[in-house]
Design a protein around this motif. Structure first.
Motif, PDB file in Angstrom:
ATOM      1  N   VAL A 102      35.796  46.305  36.656  1.00 16.52           N
ATOM      2  CA  VAL A 102      36.969  45.640  35.940  1.00 16.52           C
ATOM      3  C   VAL A 102      37.092  46.036  34.622  1.00 16.52           C
ATOM      4  CG1 VAL A 102      37.619  43.693  34.690  1.00 16.52           C
ATOM      5  CG2 VAL A 102      36.807  43.364  36.990  1.00 16.52           C
ATOM      6  N   LEU A 103      36.054  46.643  33.937  1.00 12.96           N
ATOM      7  CA  LEU A 103      36.136  47.285  32.614  1.00 12.96           C
ATOM      8  C   LEU A 103      36.736  48.625  32.729  1.00 12.96           C
ATOM      9  CD1 LEU A 103      32.779  45.956  31.288  1.00 12.96           C
ATOM     10  CD2 LEU A 103      35.207  45.097  30.493  1.00 12.96           C
ATOM     11  N   LYS A 104      36.201  49.154  33.946  1.00 10.22           N
ATOM     12  CA  LYS A 104      36.644  50.498  34.091  1.00 10.22           C
ATOM     13  C   LYS A 104      38.200  50.689  34.388  1.00 10.22           C
ATOM     14  CE  LYS A 104      34.365  53.356  36.942  1.00 10.22           C
ATOM     15  NZ  LYS A 104      33.400  53.430  38.011  1.00 10.22           N
ATOM     16  N   THR A 105      38.826  49.497  34.924  1.00 11.01           N
ATOM     17  CA  THR A 105      40.107  49.498  35.407  1.00 11.01           C
ATOM     18  C   THR A 105      41.030  49.110  34.283  1.00 11.01           C
ATOM     19  OG1 THR A 105      39.526  48.904  37.824  1.00 11.01           O
ATOM     20  CG2 THR A 105      41.665  48.691  37.298  1.00 11.01           C
ATOM     21  N   ALA A 123      46.831  41.016  36.483  1.00 11.70           N
ATOM     22  CA  ALA A 123      47.121  41.927  37.260  1.00 11.70           C
ATOM     23  C   ALA A 123      46.087  41.973  38.177  1.00 11.70           C
ATOM     24  CB  ALA A 123      47.306  43.169  36.549  1.00 11.70           C
ATOM     25  N   LEU A 124      44.682  41.903  37.981  1.00 14.92           N
ATOM     26  CA  LEU A 124      43.662  41.984  38.562  1.00 14.92           C
ATOM     27  C   LEU A 124      43.348  40.691  39.631  1.00 14.92           C
ATOM     28  CD1 LEU A 124      41.319  44.069  36.533  1.00 14.92           C
ATOM     29  CD2 LEU A 124      42.609  44.892  38.227  1.00 14.92           C
ATOM     30  N   HIS A 125      44.247  39.507  39.360  1.00 12.27           N
ATOM     31  CA  HIS A 125      43.860  38.343  39.985  1.00 12.27           C
ATOM     32  C   HIS A 125      44.091  38.497  41.346  1.00 12.27           C
ATOM     33  CE1 HIS A 125      44.600  34.039  40.682  1.00 12.27           C
ATOM     34  NE2 HIS A 125      43.399  34.054  40.762  1.00 12.27           N
ATOM     35  N   GLY A 126      42.944  38.133  42.139  1.00  9.06           N
ATOM     36  CA  GLY A 126      43.031  38.358  43.761  1.00  9.06           C
ATOM     37  C   GLY A 126      42.187  39.398  44.055  1.00  9.06           C
ATOM     38  N   GLN A 127      41.990  40.454  43.283  1.00 13.05           N
ATOM     39  CA  GLN A 127      41.151  41.631  43.493  1.00 13.05           C
ATOM     40  C   GLN A 127      39.888  41.114  43.103  1.00 13.05           C
ATOM     41  OE1 GLN A 127      42.720  45.700  42.645  1.00 13.05           O
ATOM     42  NE2 GLN A 127      44.599  44.627  42.044  1.00 13.05           N
ATOM     43  N   PHE A 128      39.414  40.581  42.309  1.00 10.85           N
ATOM     44  CA  PHE A 128      38.268  40.238  41.847  1.00 10.85           C
ATOM     45  C   PHE A 128      38.090  38.783  41.469  1.00 10.85           C
ATOM     46  CE2 PHE A 128      39.133  44.415  40.235  1.00 10.85           C
ATOM     47  CZ  PHE A 128      37.781  45.179  40.549  1.00 10.85           C
ATOM     48  N   SER A 129      37.072  38.215  41.574  1.00 14.96           N
ATOM     49  CA  SER A 129      36.930  36.670  41.467  1.00 14.96           C
ATOM     50  C   SER A 129      37.151  36.290  39.938  1.00 14.96           C
ATOM     51  CB  SER A 129      35.338  36.082  41.797  1.00 14.96           C
ATOM     52  OG  SER A 129      34.603  36.618  40.945  1.00 14.96           O
ATOM     53  N   VAL A 130      37.698  35.087  39.972  1.00 10.45           N
ATOM     54  CA  VAL A 130      37.761  34.741  38.438  1.00 10.45           C
ATOM     55  C   VAL A 130      36.719  34.802  37.472  1.00 10.45           C
ATOM     56  CG1 VAL A 130      38.707  32.726  37.153  1.00 10.45           C
ATOM     57  CG2 VAL A 130      39.769  33.215  39.259  1.00 10.45           C
ATOM     58  N   HIS A 131      35.526  34.532  38.130  1.00 10.23           N
ATOM     59  CA  HIS A 131      34.262  34.479  37.365  1.00 10.23           C
ATOM     60  C   HIS A 131      33.897  35.829  36.895  1.00 10.23           C
ATOM     61  CE1 HIS A 131      32.070  30.639  37.887  1.00 10.23           C
ATOM     62  NE2 HIS A 131      32.671  30.706  38.953  1.00 10.23           N
ATOM     63  N   THR A 132      34.329  36.820  37.863  1.00 12.02           N
ATOM     64  CA  THR A 132      33.937  38.270  37.400  1.00 12.02           C
ATOM     65  C   THR A 132      35.017  38.529  36.361  1.00 12.02           C
ATOM     66  OG1 THR A 132      33.029  38.730  39.599  1.00 12.02           O
ATOM     67  CG2 THR A 132      33.811  40.562  38.156  1.00 12.02           C
ATOM     68  N   LEU A 133      36.214  38.390  36.326  1.00 14.81           N
ATOM     69  CA  LEU A 133      37.203  38.660  35.399  1.00 14.81           C
ATOM     70  C   LEU A 133      36.931  38.170  33.957  1.00 14.81           C
ATOM     71  CD1 LEU A 133      40.418  38.376  37.459  1.00 14.81           C
ATOM     72  CD2 LEU A 133      39.621  40.275  36.836  1.00 14.81           C
ATOM     73  N   CYS A 134      36.663  36.656  34.096  1.00 15.49           N
ATOM     74  CA  CYS A 134      36.536  36.103  32.860  1.00 15.49           C
ATOM     75  C   CYS A 134      35.042  36.492  32.143  1.00 15.49           C
ATOM     76  CB  CYS A 134      36.386  34.623  33.151  1.00 15.49           C
ATOM     77  SG  CYS A 134      37.867  33.857  33.448  1.00 15.49           S
ATOM     78  N   GLU A 135      33.915  36.690  32.829  1.00 21.70           N
ATOM     79  CA  GLU A 135      32.877  37.072  32.148  1.00 21.70           C
ATOM     80  C   GLU A 135      32.627  38.688  31.776  1.00 21.70           C
ATOM     81  OE1 GLU A 135      29.068  36.483  34.288  1.00 21.70           O
ATOM     82  OE2 GLU A 135      29.991  34.524  35.248  1.00 21.70           O
ATOM     83  N   PHE A 253      43.222  52.945  39.289  1.00 20.02           N
ATOM     84  CA  PHE A 253      43.964  52.900  38.020  1.00 20.02           C
ATOM     85  C   PHE A 253      45.376  52.419  38.268  1.00 20.02           C
ATOM     86  CE2 PHE A 253      44.270  56.959  40.447  1.00 20.02           C
ATOM     87  CZ  PHE A 253      45.466  57.294  40.373  1.00 20.02           C
ATOM     88  N   LYS A 254      46.053  52.004  37.376  1.00 21.27           N
ATOM     89  CA  LYS A 254      47.357  51.165  37.691  1.00 21.27           C
ATOM     90  C   LYS A 254      48.373  52.156  36.913  1.00 21.27           C
ATOM     91  CE  LYS A 254      49.498  46.670  36.934  1.00 21.27           C
ATOM     92  NZ  LYS A 254      49.558  45.199  36.037  1.00 21.27           N
ATOM     93  N   PHE A 255      49.600  52.032  37.927  1.00 22.65           N
ATOM     94  CA  PHE A 255      50.712  52.716  37.511  1.00 22.65           C
ATOM     95  C   PHE A 255      51.976  51.686  37.901  1.00 22.65           C
ATOM     96  CE2 PHE A 255      54.400  55.406  38.721  1.00 22.65           C
ATOM     97  CZ  PHE A 255      54.775  55.834  37.113  1.00 22.65           C
ATOM     98  N   GLY A 256      52.490  51.346  36.734  1.00 26.81           N
ATOM     99  CA  GLY A 256      53.502  50.386  37.058  1.00 26.81           C
ATOM    100  C   GLY A 256      52.939  49.040  37.436  1.00 26.81           C
ATOM    101  N   ASP A 257      53.631  48.424  38.541  1.00 26.00           N
ATOM    102  CA  ASP A 257      52.823  47.178  38.933  1.00 26.00           C
ATOM    103  C   ASP A 257      51.838  47.372  40.387  1.00 26.00           C
ATOM    104  OD1 ASP A 257      54.756  47.883  40.734  1.00 26.00           O
ATOM    105  OD2 ASP A 257      55.801  46.037  40.945  1.00 26.00           O
ATOM    106  N   LYS A 258      51.756  48.720  40.532  1.00 26.98           N
ATOM    107  CA  LYS A 258      50.893  49.016  41.868  1.00 26.98           C
ATOM    108  C   LYS A 258      49.368  49.609  41.142  1.00 26.98           C
ATOM    109  CE  LYS A 258      54.757  50.079  44.699  1.00 26.98           C
ATOM    110  NZ  LYS A 258      55.683  51.077  45.526  1.00 26.98           N
TER     111      LYS A 258
END
Length: 409
Positions: A102-105, A123-135, A253-258
């Motif tokens: 997450v931190l790299k992305t 933007a990452l919701h669904g790719q990683f768990s909410v626990h992971t994103l929030c922590e 890595f992200k470009f636009g919405d992808k």
């Protein structure tokens, strides 16, 4: 029930078996957890299942279940790990790896504003768990869930309820550390006063792409067992010749919405990027195509080692057997030790800092040209301190020239 009576006569033993028939049912004995573990330990030390079960009136099916639950594995550090403990450590290690990813992305840090962090997390919701994103970004889960709920665009009553229920399902799933399936989540929702069916919850879980880890625990445990002692590289990042050790990793890595995924393979001798591919899917196919391209162009001699982290693509049946077919020795980083694959990690960090974070691409084609341009520059013009400030192509050219000269001597 049978009782054996032994008569010892003239140094020989005569066995007389007396059958005792009665109508009483034999009540199965109850054992404590410690006793069950002791029986399993006896099995691990060489006693047969039949012997242990007959002596203690234990049904074989029950004992095989104990083996699955209590069999212990001793790691290379001497730690005793049961399947339950392994699953706990695996989830913890995976969570740490996901937090690093997450931190790299994301293009923000923990010290960024709350709105910047929420936007990146959404933007990452669904790719990683909410626990992971929030922590990873130090955001309260309640704050993030409220943000997600407020930003739903579809205002129809049915769609609004559906999205609200998905948020609640995801929260229960995350709180259970990915253990609960549709049945348990449905029961919890009903206890909270939410009327729904298991079928509907199962449907929403499929949309969220989540499922109980209990369905894959045994398969994941066997996969871990297969690769747990396979760190052959041991952070030895200096080699004697090209095509002796290749290292690889995949970054997002992200470009636009992808989101795009870049798989790269690096030769440790020269630090040259010998093969790379970009895809919108982080799949095993992305990895196998990248490897086949490198193998076809480089034509390595026997003895090649391929090192990577324990990503699902690298431990997949398809890729593991591909390396076996080519006679390549596969090595894995230790769980939660990104420094074991430091060369690949360092390249991706350089790519993002010196190219992806500095350019404003106008299209996907422009993005691909930028990546191609940078890797060409990285291989042919950018000096590397680890190879005496030579370029990767210069390092390899010197090696092959010396080998050619020595062959004429």
């Amino acid at each position: 029930q049978k009782t054996q009576i032994y008569f010892k006569m003239n140094f020989s033993i005569i066995y007389v078996t007396i059958s005792l028939s009665n109508n009483k049912e034999v009540t199965p004995m109850k054992f404590t957890k410690e006793e069950k573990m002791a029986f399993v330990k006896r099995y691990q030390e060489g006693e047969t299942v039949i012997q242990i079960c007959n002596e203690n009136q234990i049904p074989r099916s029950t004992f095989y279940r104990w083996i699955q639950n209590y069999q212990q594995t001793v790691t290379d550090t001497g730690t005793v790990v049961t399947p339950q403990a392994f699953q706990h450590l695996k989830r913890k290690a995976q969570k740490l790896e996901d937090m690093v990813q997450v931190l790299k992305t994301v293009d923000c840090t923990v010290s960024s504003t709350l709105q910047e962090k929420l936007k990146a997390m959404e933007a990452l919701h669904g790719q990683f768990s909410v626990h992971t994103l929030c922590e990873a970004l130090d955001v309260p889960r309640g704050t993030f869930y409220n943000h997600i709920f407020r930003n739903k665009r579809d205002n129809t009553l049915a769609a609004k309820r559906r999205e609200e229920l998905k948020v609640q399902i995801q929260k229960i799933y995350d709180d259970s550390e990915q253990i609960y399936g549709a049945g348990k989540i449905t029961a919890i929702l009903r206890n909270q006063g939410i009327k729904t069916s298991e079928k509907y919850v199962s449907e929403l879980m499929k949309e969220l792409e989540i499922s109980s880890v209990s369905t894959t625990a045994k398969r994941e445990y066997k996969k871990w067992q297969k690769g747990k002692d396979r760190n052959f590289l041991q952070q030895q990042f200096q080699t004697d010749r090209p095509n002796q050790v290749w290292v690889s990793d995949i970054t997002a890595f992200k470009f636009g919405d992808k989101y795009y995924y870049l798989c790269a393979i690096i030769d440790l001798f020269s630090r040259k990027i010998i093969s790379y591919r970009v895809s919108q899917n982080s799949s095993t196919q992305l990895l196998t195509k990248t490897f086949k391209q490198a193998y076809s162009e480089r034509k390595p001699e026997k003895g090649l080692m391929f090192h990577s982290d324990r990503g699902t693509q690298y431990m997949s049946y398809t890729f593991v057997h591909l390396l076996e077919d080519f006679g390549v020795k596969q090595s894995f980083s230790r769980t939660g030790r990104p420094h074991d694959n430091a060369v690949a990690e360092a390249f991706f960090s350089t790519l993002k800092k010196e190219e992806l974070y500095r350019r404003h691409y106008t299209s996907e084609a422009d993005l691909m040209k930028g990546i191609h341009r940078f890797i060409d520059f990285y291989n042919s013009e950018r000096p590397h301190s680890t190879i005496q400030y030579k370029t990767p192509e210069q390092k390899e050219k010197e090696y092959w020239n010396k080998k050619k000269e020595s062959s004429f001597v």
